[in-house]
Enzyme design. Structure first.
Site, PDB file in Angstrom:
ATOM      1  N   SER A  15       0.843  -1.195   0.000  1.00 49.10           N
ATOM      2  CA  SER A  15       0.000   0.000   0.000  1.00 49.10           C
ATOM      3  C   SER A  15       0.882   1.250   0.000  1.00 49.10           C
ATOM      4  O   SER A  15       1.595   1.529   0.964  1.00 49.10           O
ATOM      5  CB  SER A  15      -0.908   0.009   1.230  1.00 49.10           C
ATOM      6  N   HIS A  40      -0.822  -1.356  -4.298  1.00 47.20           N
ATOM      7  CA  HIS A  40      -2.156  -1.018  -3.802  1.00 47.20           C
ATOM      8  C   HIS A  40      -2.206   0.504  -3.651  1.00 47.20           C
ATOM      9  O   HIS A  40      -1.357   1.102  -2.991  1.00 47.20           O
ATOM     10  CB  HIS A  40      -2.342  -1.734  -2.457  1.00 47.20           C
ATOM     11  N   ASP A  42      -4.421   3.652  -2.528  1.00 51.41           N
ATOM     12  CA  ASP A  42      -5.578   4.008  -1.698  1.00 51.41           C
ATOM     13  C   ASP A  42      -6.115   5.396  -2.018  1.00 51.41           C
ATOM     14  O   ASP A  42      -5.461   6.399  -1.731  1.00 51.41           O
ATOM     15  CB  ASP A  42      -5.157   3.990  -0.222  1.00 51.41           C
ATOM     16  N   MET A  44      -8.902   8.171  -1.138  1.00 52.19           N
ATOM     17  CA  MET A  44      -9.861   8.544  -0.081  1.00 52.19           C
ATOM     18  C   MET A  44     -10.453   9.911  -0.388  1.00 52.19           C
ATOM     19  O   MET A  44      -9.737  10.802  -0.866  1.00 52.19           O
ATOM     20  CB  MET A  44      -9.148   8.608   1.271  1.00 52.19           C
ATOM     21  N   HIS A  73      -7.875   1.118  -4.656  1.00 44.66           N
ATOM     22  CA  HIS A  73      -8.825   0.882  -3.569  1.00 44.66           C
ATOM     23  C   HIS A  73      -9.592   2.175  -3.354  1.00 44.66           C
ATOM     24  O   HIS A  73      -9.081   3.120  -2.741  1.00 44.66           O
ATOM     25  CB  HIS A  73      -8.056   0.445  -2.312  1.00 44.66           C
ATOM     26  N   MET A  75     -11.896   4.366  -1.614  1.00 41.65           N
ATOM     27  CA  MET A  75     -12.637   4.660  -0.384  1.00 41.65           C
ATOM     28  C   MET A  75     -13.337   5.996  -0.617  1.00 41.65           C
ATOM     29  O   MET A  75     -12.993   7.042  -0.037  1.00 41.65           O
ATOM     30  CB  MET A  75     -11.665   4.685   0.806  1.00 41.65           C
ATOM     31  N   MET A 144     -11.659  -5.754   4.678  1.00 43.24           N
ATOM     32  CA  MET A 144     -10.938  -4.766   5.487  1.00 43.24           C
ATOM     33  C   MET A 144     -10.758  -5.310   6.902  1.00 43.24           C
ATOM     34  O   MET A 144     -11.740  -5.691   7.553  1.00 43.24           O
ATOM     35  CB  MET A 144     -11.731  -3.450   5.574  1.00 43.24           C
ATOM     36  N   GLY A 149      -9.413   4.387   6.271  1.00 44.85           N
ATOM     37  CA  GLY A 149      -9.176   5.813   6.471  1.00 44.85           C
ATOM     38  C   GLY A 149      -7.732   6.144   6.807  1.00 44.85           C
ATOM     39  O   GLY A 149      -7.249   7.213   6.457  1.00 44.85           O
ATOM     40  N   GLY A 151      -3.535   4.426   7.582  1.00 47.20           N
ATOM     41  CA  GLY A 151      -2.591   3.329   7.690  1.00 47.20           C
ATOM     42  C   GLY A 151      -2.166   3.159   9.143  1.00 47.20           C
ATOM     43  O   GLY A 151      -2.475   4.003   9.998  1.00 47.20           O
ATOM     44  N   ASP A 182      -6.814  -6.345   3.816  1.00 56.15           N
ATOM     45  CA  ASP A 182      -6.187  -5.020   3.889  1.00 56.15           C
ATOM     46  C   ASP A 182      -6.367  -4.419   5.275  1.00 56.15           C
ATOM     47  O   ASP A 182      -7.494  -4.264   5.741  1.00 56.15           O
ATOM     48  CB  ASP A 182      -6.849  -4.130   2.821  1.00 56.15           C
ATOM     49  N   GLY A 204       0.918  -1.870   4.260  1.00 57.74           N
ATOM     50  CA  GLY A 204       1.494  -0.536   4.093  1.00 57.74           C
ATOM     51  C   GLY A 204       2.668  -0.348   5.025  1.00 57.74           C
ATOM     52  O   GLY A 204       3.838  -0.510   4.654  1.00 57.74           O
TER      53      GLY A 204
HETATM   54  C1  DX5 Z   1      -6.585   1.810   5.088  1.00 55.34           C
HETATM   55  C2  DX5 Z   1      -6.035   1.477   3.724  1.00 55.34           C
HETATM   56  C3  DX5 Z   1      -4.972   0.447   3.783  1.00 55.34           C
HETATM   57  C4  DX5 Z   1      -3.762   0.919   4.553  1.00 55.34           C
HETATM   58  C5  DX5 Z   1      -3.026  -0.269   5.090  1.00 55.34           C
HETATM   59  O1  DX5 Z   1      -7.698   2.612   4.977  1.00 55.34           O
HETATM   60  O2  DX5 Z   1      -7.052   0.990   2.873  1.00 55.34           O
HETATM   61  O3  DX5 Z   1      -4.592   0.013   2.486  1.00 55.34           O
HETATM   62  O4  DX5 Z   1      -2.880   1.673   3.771  1.00 55.34           O
HETATM   63  O5  DX5 Z   1      -2.007   0.181   5.906  1.00 55.34           O
HETATM   64  P1  DX5 Z   1      -1.384  -0.711   7.060  1.00 55.34           P
HETATM   65  O6  DX5 Z   1      -0.836  -1.945   6.377  1.00 55.34           O
HETATM   66  O7  DX5 Z   1      -0.340   0.142   7.647  1.00 55.34           O
HETATM   67  O8  DX5 Z   1      -2.506  -1.049   7.991  1.00 55.34           O
HETATM   68 ZN    ZN Z   2      -6.363  -0.049   1.050  1.00 54.76          ZN
END
Ligand code: DX5
Ligand code: ZN
Length: 228
Positions: A15, A40, A42, A44, A73, A75, A144, A149, A151, A182, A204
């Site tokens: 990520s 990946h 993300d 948002m 991804h 969101m 999830m 939201g 990491g 994830d 991530g």
């Molecule tokens: C969270 C994201 C994830 C996030 C994962 O909302 O969708 O992809 O980046 O990060 P880690 O692996 O640090 O939990």
């Molecule tokens: Zn993600």
């Protein structure tokens, strides 16, 4: 494909949320060098989730830097509005949240018509029953294991039951539908996800915050998954 242990090979996706954005090209190159299987990305919107990140113009910049498949991804509320932008920018997978689409079936069809693989993601509080009608049409289900939201959050281990139930329900189709996980995926949580039947593990901070760097982060995850 199988790993040395004879178990199906679990893919590792990185990520970018946790990457060093002042050195994004360098970090993306390290992912390829380190044997990462997928990127990946993300997105948002500050509405579906309480944070904002980046969009299709950033994908356009990074697409020429790697041959790895890139999963978007989303969101984002009503992510169908952005299907064409991301397809043009070179996305391979486009994963939408079931909770964010009023017309999930139509959105999934539009993703496939745009030439991308279609994924559907579920928040921790969403039951797998919402996927019942759409499962035959999707290329990927993303579970999830944190609330989306941010990491670096704590893995919600109760979601392992959901992963196992989906692994059983989703007959792993000849055309390669996969089950991604994830959120909070690190060396201590990755083996359990793989054991429950996940085929793609997204990480991530587990990769980018490794004290010895990105390549060591991928190697440590790979060792934890294959050595389980
Ligand atoms: C969270 C994201 C994830 C996030 C994962 O909302 O969708 O992809 O980046 O990060 P880690 O692996 O640090 O939990
Ligand atoms: Zn993600």
């Amino acid at each position: 494909m199988t790993s040395e242990s004879g178990k199906p090979k679990v893919r590792i996706a990185a990520s970018l949320l946790a990457a060093d954005f002042s050195q994004l090209g360098r970090d993306i190159k390290s992912l390829g060098d380190g044997g990462c299987d997928e990127i990946h990305f993300d997105v948002m919107d500050g509405n579906f989730v309480p944070n904002i990140t980046f969009g299709a113009p950033v994908l356009e910049w990074i697409r020429p830097l790697t041959n790895l498949p890139i999963d978007i991804h989303m969101m984002v509320r009503e992510p169908g509005r952005f299907v064409d932008d991301f397809a043009r920018a070179g996305a391979d997978y486009f994963t939408v949240h079931a909770e964010a689409c009023a017309h999930l079936h139509a959105t999934v069809q539009s993703i496939k018509e745009a030439g991308m693989k279609a994924g559907v993601a579920l928040n921790p509080g969403t039951p797998i029953s919402v996927l019942e009608e759409i499962l035959p049409d999707v290329d990927r289900v993303l579970v999830m294991t944190v609330n989306p939201g941010y990491g670096g959050q704590q893995f919600i281990s109760g979601q392992l039951t959901k992963i196992a139930a989906l692994a059983e329900k989703l007959p792993w189709r000849a055309d390669g539908a996969d089950l991604a996980v994830d959120g909070g995926v690190k060396t201590d949580t990755a083996p359990g996800c793989a054991e429950a039947g996940a085929s793609v593990l997204i990480s991530g901070t587990g990769i980018f915050n490794h004290p010895d760097g990105v390549i060591s982060g991928i190697a440590a995850l790979r060792e934890a998954i294959d050595g389980r």
